[in-house]
Design an enzyme around this catalytic site. Structure first.
Site, mmCIF file in Angstrom:
data_model
loop_
_atom_site.group_PDB
_atom_site.id
_atom_site.type_symbol
_atom_site.label_atom_id
_atom_site.label_comp_id
_atom_site.label_asym_id
_atom_site.label_seq_id
_atom_site.Cartn_x
_atom_site.Cartn_y
_atom_site.Cartn_z
ATOM 1 N N ASP A 285 0.825 -1.206 0.000
ATOM 2 C CA ASP A 285 0.000 0.000 0.000
ATOM 3 C C ASP A 285 0.869 1.269 0.000
ATOM 4 O OD1 ASP A 285 -2.031 1.803 0.384
ATOM 5 O OD2 ASP A 285 -2.931 0.761 2.073
ATOM 6 N N GLY A 324 -5.130 3.387 -7.971
ATOM 7 C CA GLY A 324 -5.365 3.561 -9.406
ATOM 8 C C GLY A 324 -4.630 4.740 -10.016
ATOM 9 N N ASP A 345 -10.511 4.064 -1.538
ATOM 10 C CA ASP A 345 -11.130 3.049 -0.677
ATOM 11 C C ASP A 345 -12.647 2.982 -0.842
ATOM 12 O OD1 ASP A 345 -8.569 2.948 0.193
ATOM 13 O OD2 ASP A 345 -9.037 3.175 2.318
HETATM 14 C C1 GLA Z 1 -5.515 2.217 2.685
HETATM 15 C C2 GLA Z 1 -6.009 1.097 1.805
HETATM 16 C C3 GLA Z 1 -7.065 0.311 2.560
HETATM 17 C C4 GLA Z 1 -6.455 -0.234 3.844
HETATM 18 C C5 GLA Z 1 -5.891 0.893 4.686
HETATM 19 C C6 GLA Z 1 -5.101 0.378 5.867
HETATM 20 O O1 GLA Z 1 -6.509 3.164 2.946
HETATM 21 O O2 GLA Z 1 -6.510 1.588 0.597
HETATM 22 O O3 GLA Z 1 -7.556 -0.737 1.761
HETATM 23 O O4 GLA Z 1 -5.457 -1.159 3.521
HETATM 24 O O5 GLA Z 1 -5.021 1.709 3.918
HETATM 25 O O6 GLA Z 1 -4.488 1.380 6.594
#
Ligand code: GLA
Length: 520
Positions: A285, A324, A345
């Site tokens: 991430d 994305g 998200d």
């Molecule tokens: C980001 C990701 C989520 C999740 C959080 C965790 O927002 O996009 O899917 O993994 O971090 O902190």
């Protein structure tokens, strides 16, 4: 004459003394006022330490330099690193505005505060309409919390295919339901549920731990788990014994989104650690990396972990999570990615789910076996949508050849939710081995029809009604790619539909779907 003179001189002398006293008093109180009103010097390193329930600490650093009313320096809030671009400092308090580049946009934070004793008492708000959050910063050792030096990104080279995820990954992820509350016991009981409630038989296999399992590093730089996960290897063994696989999460930055330890500068070491534990899936991430790298540098940074996973020698599905940006669908596969998030998200609302799901139309050409667009995890069963809406969610993700990662509490869901998640007919569409992503074939007002080509010349068709009221549609069979000879099955009613006459007449519930499979 004498007496009055004496009296006069007495008056004169006492007048003088009074004047001196008054003058001394005035200057004393003036200096007191000056002392009280002088601007305090905030120069130094300050930290706000907020303990998490898992024994880790979330720290925000203010590295400040004060010159008169002007304050410069930086603010580090877990994954974000802001440069102070505006400030006011005075006897009554100060204001700090921090700015950072985040992709194409600027991100800002603002703090108001006051030095009280040797503590900075601060308030901040996410948005102007929010209630302020109050924080207390105390002096921290110089250099603590400073951003690590930037490691230049490697040159681009193609990471060979790992041969995994020939169909979209299926499983579960902790984030949507548990966020920071996920722990070993929860993961074990979720694995128990998945192995015994029919989900495993339906194809769900990955049990993925998202953010907040991490602690710091040991003296050798090895990443540590926090007390929620006392033994990751034992947990992986447990999950494997159930015939399932274990996934984990990290970030290419020094910190993850939730502010936990990231893999920055330790990519190969972490990949080895994950492999040693028996990890089968990594979600990687971006978050903390945005303070060190531009969006354009993302491919090189993701490639680094792609290569590290490969070098680890263990087959590990590689999931890119960078929302994305910079058209990841065009390069995600080249850096070793098996799937890549295409959006921000998801939330458990109709608006969020449909904005994301129906927004994927342009991306169909980039999905293929081993490499999938990921419109984010499922919210089915989390309570924010109706069962009809969750069927739409499931159908749309199936048409999109999207990863099916349940995000609810599998231990306590209703039979209706389990039935949605385990609908074999819909899962068969999602897992079709041709691996072609579907797209929109028509749209009239709030009703739209999507289709997905399937192996053997078959076809999935989903007629969605995005309006709140039911809609009755009359669609020529040919518009759905259906001829008189075709066999048509309703995938939610689980029954055959007769192709009679030139048109298909169907009523689709508000926010609902009718999903068909057409076999030739
Ligand atoms: C980001 C990701 C989520 C999740 C959080 C965790 O927002 O996009 O899917 O993994 O971090 O902190």
């Amino acid at each position: 004459m004498h007496a009055p003179k004496a009296e006069y001189s007495f008056v004169r002398r006492s007048g003088l003394a009074l004047a001196i006293i008054l003058l001394v008093m005035a200057s004393l109180s003036l200096s007191l006022v000056i002392a009280r009103q002088s601007t305090p010097d905030l120069t130094g390193n300050w930290a706000v330490r907020s303990p998490n329930a898992d024994g880790t600490v979330r720290t925000t650093y203010f590295n400040l330099k004060q010159e008169g009313p002007r304050i410069t320096g930086s603010i580090r809030v877990t994954q974000f690193y802001y440069v102070i671009t505006e400030s006011t400092g005075g006897p009554d308090g100060f204001t700090l505005v921090g700015t950072m580049k985040d992709g194409a946009n600027d991100r800002r934070v603002q703090y108001e505060g006051k030095l009280i004793g040797d503590e900075l008492h601060l308030t901040t708000r996410r948005r102007p309409e929010d209630r302020p959050t109050e924080l207390v910063a105390r002096r921290a050792p110089a250099g603590e919390g400073a951003m690590p030096a930037r490691i230049p990104p490697p040159a681009l080279r193609k990471v060979p295919d790992n041969g995994l995820a020939s169909t979209p990954p299926m499983g579960w992820n902790s984030w949507n339901k548990f966020a920071g509350r996920v722990d070993d016991a929860t993961v074990r009981s979720i694995a128990d549920a998945m192995a015994s409630n029919g989900m495993k038989e339906a194809g769900y296999v990955y049990v993925n731990i998202d953010d907040t399992w991490e602690a710091g590093r040991d003296a050798g730089g090895n990443i540590q788990t926090n007390k929620k996960f006392p033994d990751m290897k034992a947990l992986a063994d447990y999950v494997h014994k159930k015939g399932l696989k274990l996934g984990i999460y990290s970030s290419p930055g020094p910190n993850t989104c939730a502010g936990y330890e990231g893999s920055y500068g330790h990519e190969e070491q972490d990949a080895r650690t994950f492999a040693g534990w028996g990890i089968d899936y990594l979600k990687y991430d971006w978050c903390g990396a945005r303070t060190l790298y531009t969006d354009e540098e993302m491919p090189a940074i993701y490639q680094k972990m792609g290569e590290a996973l490969r070098k680890s020698g263990r087959p590990i599905v590689y999931s890119l999570c960078q929302y994305g940006r910079v058209e990841v669908w065009k390069w995600g596969a080249d850096v070793g990615g098996n799937l890549w998030r295409t959006t921000g998200d998801i939330r458990d609302t109709w608006d969020s789910m449909t904005r994301i799901g129906f927004g994927q139309n342009e991306l169909a050409q980039w999905a293929r076996p081993g490499h999938w667009n990921d419109p984010d995890m499922l919210e089915i069963g989390n309570g924010g949508m109706s069962e009809t809406e969750y069927k739409t969610h499931m159908s749309l993700w199936a048409i999109l050849a999207a990863p099916l990662l349940a995000g609810n509490d599998l231990r306590s869901m209703s039979p209706a939710i389990l039935e949605i998640l385990t609908n074999r007919d819909v899962i068969a569409v999602n897992q079709d081995k041709e691996g072609k992503q579907g797209s929109r074939i028509s749209k009239t007002g709030d009703q739209e029809t999507w289709a997905r080509p399937l192996a053997g010349g078959a076809r999935a068709v989903a007629i969605f009604n995005r309006a709140t009221e039911p809609a009755t549609l009359t669609i020529p069979w040919v518009d759905l790619g259906i001829t008189g000879k075709a066999q048509v099955r309703d995938l939610w009613e689980h029954k055959a539909i007769e192709v009679q006459g030139p048109t298909f007449s169907v009523t689709v519930p508000g926010h609902g779907v009718v999903m068909l499979r057409v076999n030739r």
